[in-house]
Design a protein around this motif. Sequence first.
Motif, PDB file in Angstrom:
ATOM      1  N   LEU A  17       7.414   1.067  14.851  1.00 48.73           N
ATOM      2  CA  LEU A  17       6.914   2.235  14.148  1.00 48.73           C
ATOM      3  C   LEU A  17       8.049   3.248  14.111  1.00 48.73           C
ATOM      4  O   LEU A  17       8.810   3.360  15.077  1.00 48.73           O
ATOM      5  CB  LEU A  17       5.733   2.790  14.956  1.00 48.73           C
ATOM      6  CG  LEU A  17       4.939   3.951  14.414  1.00 48.73           C
ATOM      7  CD1 LEU A  17       4.123   3.517  13.208  1.00 48.73           C
ATOM      8  CD2 LEU A  17       3.993   4.466  15.501  1.00 48.73           C
ATOM      9  N   ASP A  19       9.217   7.351  12.383  1.00 47.52           N
ATOM     10  CA  ASP A  19       8.807   8.546  11.661  1.00 47.52           C
ATOM     11  C   ASP A  19       9.688   8.752  10.435  1.00 47.52           C
ATOM     12  O   ASP A  19      10.881   8.450  10.455  1.00 47.52           O
ATOM     13  CB  ASP A  19       8.896   9.767  12.580  1.00 47.52           C
ATOM     14  CG  ASP A  19       8.119  10.953  12.050  1.00 47.52           C
ATOM     15  OD1 ASP A  19       7.265  10.767  11.166  1.00 47.52           O
ATOM     16  OD2 ASP A  19       8.360  12.080  12.524  1.00 47.52           O
ATOM     17  N   GLY A  23       5.560  10.560   6.963  1.00 44.82           N
ATOM     18  CA  GLY A  23       4.714  10.140   8.081  1.00 44.82           C
ATOM     19  C   GLY A  23       5.286   8.902   8.745  1.00 44.82           C
ATOM     20  O   GLY A  23       6.373   8.440   8.415  1.00 44.82           O
ATOM     21  N   HIS A  24       4.526   8.365   9.688  1.00 47.77           N
ATOM     22  CA  HIS A  24       4.973   7.188  10.436  1.00 47.77           C
ATOM     23  C   HIS A  24       4.787   5.922   9.611  1.00 47.77           C
ATOM     24  O   HIS A  24       3.677   5.598   9.191  1.00 47.77           O
ATOM     25  CB  HIS A  24       4.202   7.062  11.751  1.00 47.77           C
ATOM     26  CG  HIS A  24       4.662   8.021  12.784  1.00 47.77           C
ATOM     27  ND1 HIS A  24       4.174   9.301  12.865  1.00 47.77           N
ATOM     28  CD2 HIS A  24       5.592   7.895  13.755  1.00 47.77           C
ATOM     29  CE1 HIS A  24       4.778   9.930  13.855  1.00 47.77           C
ATOM     30  NE2 HIS A  24       5.642   9.098  14.411  1.00 47.77           N
ATOM     31  N   CYS A  25       5.891   5.221   9.385  1.00 47.71           N
ATOM     32  CA  CYS A  25       5.890   3.926   8.716  1.00 47.71           C
ATOM     33  C   CYS A  25       6.104   2.855   9.775  1.00 47.71           C
ATOM     34  O   CYS A  25       6.462   3.155  10.914  1.00 47.71           O
ATOM     35  CB  CYS A  25       7.018   3.850   7.688  1.00 47.71           C
ATOM     36  SG  CYS A  25       6.806   4.965   6.279  1.00 47.71           S
ATOM     37  N   ALA A  26       5.905   1.598   9.398  1.00 45.05           N
ATOM     38  CA  ALA A  26       6.162   0.488  10.320  1.00 45.05           C
ATOM     39  C   ALA A  26       6.799  -0.648   9.536  1.00 45.05           C
ATOM     40  O   ALA A  26       6.613  -0.777   8.326  1.00 45.05           O
ATOM     41  CB  ALA A  26       4.865   0.020  10.974  1.00 45.05           C
ATOM     42  N   PRO A  40       2.453   4.996   5.779  1.00 48.21           N
ATOM     43  CA  PRO A  40       1.633   5.670   6.787  1.00 48.21           C
ATOM     44  C   PRO A  40       0.129   5.512   6.567  1.00 48.21           C
ATOM     45  O   PRO A  40      -0.371   5.691   5.461  1.00 48.21           O
ATOM     46  CB  PRO A  40       2.037   7.138   6.646  1.00 48.21           C
ATOM     47  CG  PRO A  40       3.395   7.105   6.051  1.00 48.21           C
ATOM     48  CD  PRO A  40       3.399   5.909   5.137  1.00 48.21           C
ATOM     49  N   SER A  43      -3.122   7.536  11.115  1.00 47.26           N
ATOM     50  CA  SER A  43      -2.466   7.906  12.377  1.00 47.26           C
ATOM     51  C   SER A  43      -1.358   6.901  12.666  1.00 47.26           C
ATOM     52  O   SER A  43      -1.382   5.779  12.147  1.00 47.26           O
ATOM     53  CB  SER A  43      -3.481   7.884  13.530  1.00 47.26           C
ATOM     54  OG  SER A  43      -3.863   6.547  13.816  1.00 47.26           O
ATOM     55  N   PRO A  44      -0.400   7.290  13.520  1.00 47.08           N
ATOM     56  CA  PRO A  44       0.643   6.322  13.888  1.00 47.08           C
ATOM     57  C   PRO A  44       0.054   5.051  14.518  1.00 47.08           C
ATOM     58  O   PRO A  44       0.516   3.952  14.238  1.00 47.08           O
ATOM     59  CB  PRO A  44       1.509   7.096  14.891  1.00 47.08           C
ATOM     60  CG  PRO A  44       1.323   8.531  14.506  1.00 47.08           C
ATOM     61  CD  PRO A  44      -0.107   8.630  14.054  1.00 47.08           C
ATOM     62  N   THR A  47      -1.189   2.803  11.818  1.00 53.86           N
ATOM     63  CA  THR A  47      -0.068   2.188  11.105  1.00 53.86           C
ATOM     64  C   THR A  47       0.477   1.009  11.895  1.00 53.86           C
ATOM     65  O   THR A  47       0.701  -0.077  11.344  1.00 53.86           O
ATOM     66  CB  THR A  47       1.041   3.225  10.837  1.00 53.86           C
ATOM     67  OG1 THR A  47       0.485   4.321  10.112  1.00 53.86           O
ATOM     68  CG2 THR A  47       2.201   2.626  10.058  1.00 53.86           C
TER      69      THR A  47
END
Length: 193
Positions: A17, A19, A23-26, A40, A43-44, A47
């Motif tokens: 994960l 930031d 937002g938080h990508c993975a 995103p 929420s993280p 994700t």
Amino acid sequence: MMPGRVGAINLPTAATLFDTAIGHCAIAWRGATVIRFQLPEASPAATLARIARRRAGHLDEEVREEKPTGVIAEAIAAIHAHLAGELDDLRWIPLDTGEIPQFHRAVYDVTRAVDPGHTLSYGQVADRVGAPGAAQAVGQALGRNPIPLIIPCHRVLAADHALHGFSAPGGIDTKQRLLAIERTSGFGEPTLF
């Protein structure tokens, strides 16, 4: 041109994960090839859970969280910069598309060739893959894109340049945000010509 399976099939699947400006990508990978990307979620944790879920037909697949190195770390840095407005076509990131159906791979190849700031219509993609009239099938393939952003399905619009359906989290708002980051003009409003 996207490579297909690059000998990574027997390697474990890793994910992380990170930031970004949106937002938080993975990202998930095997060896030095990306196999999935996640925009995103709410929420993280959501994700990370989405990128780590097992794919249909892969009950033995275990996704473990790892710190990226090498080309995967470079890909994350480029994605981070791209989403901050330092545009990169991201075509250099190696992908493993060997398990993706042939028509979908053809659609993804055409889509991946679209530069940031530019768009194609679903019909234009269909024409370029040699399937005139298959705009709906193109839309279905893009809706199943396991590697959004790197395979930039957000750059494919309706014939009238309107933003219709986007299956990634956030839907059309996410598509519009990505196009705005890429300084794409002429989307979202129908044109007379």
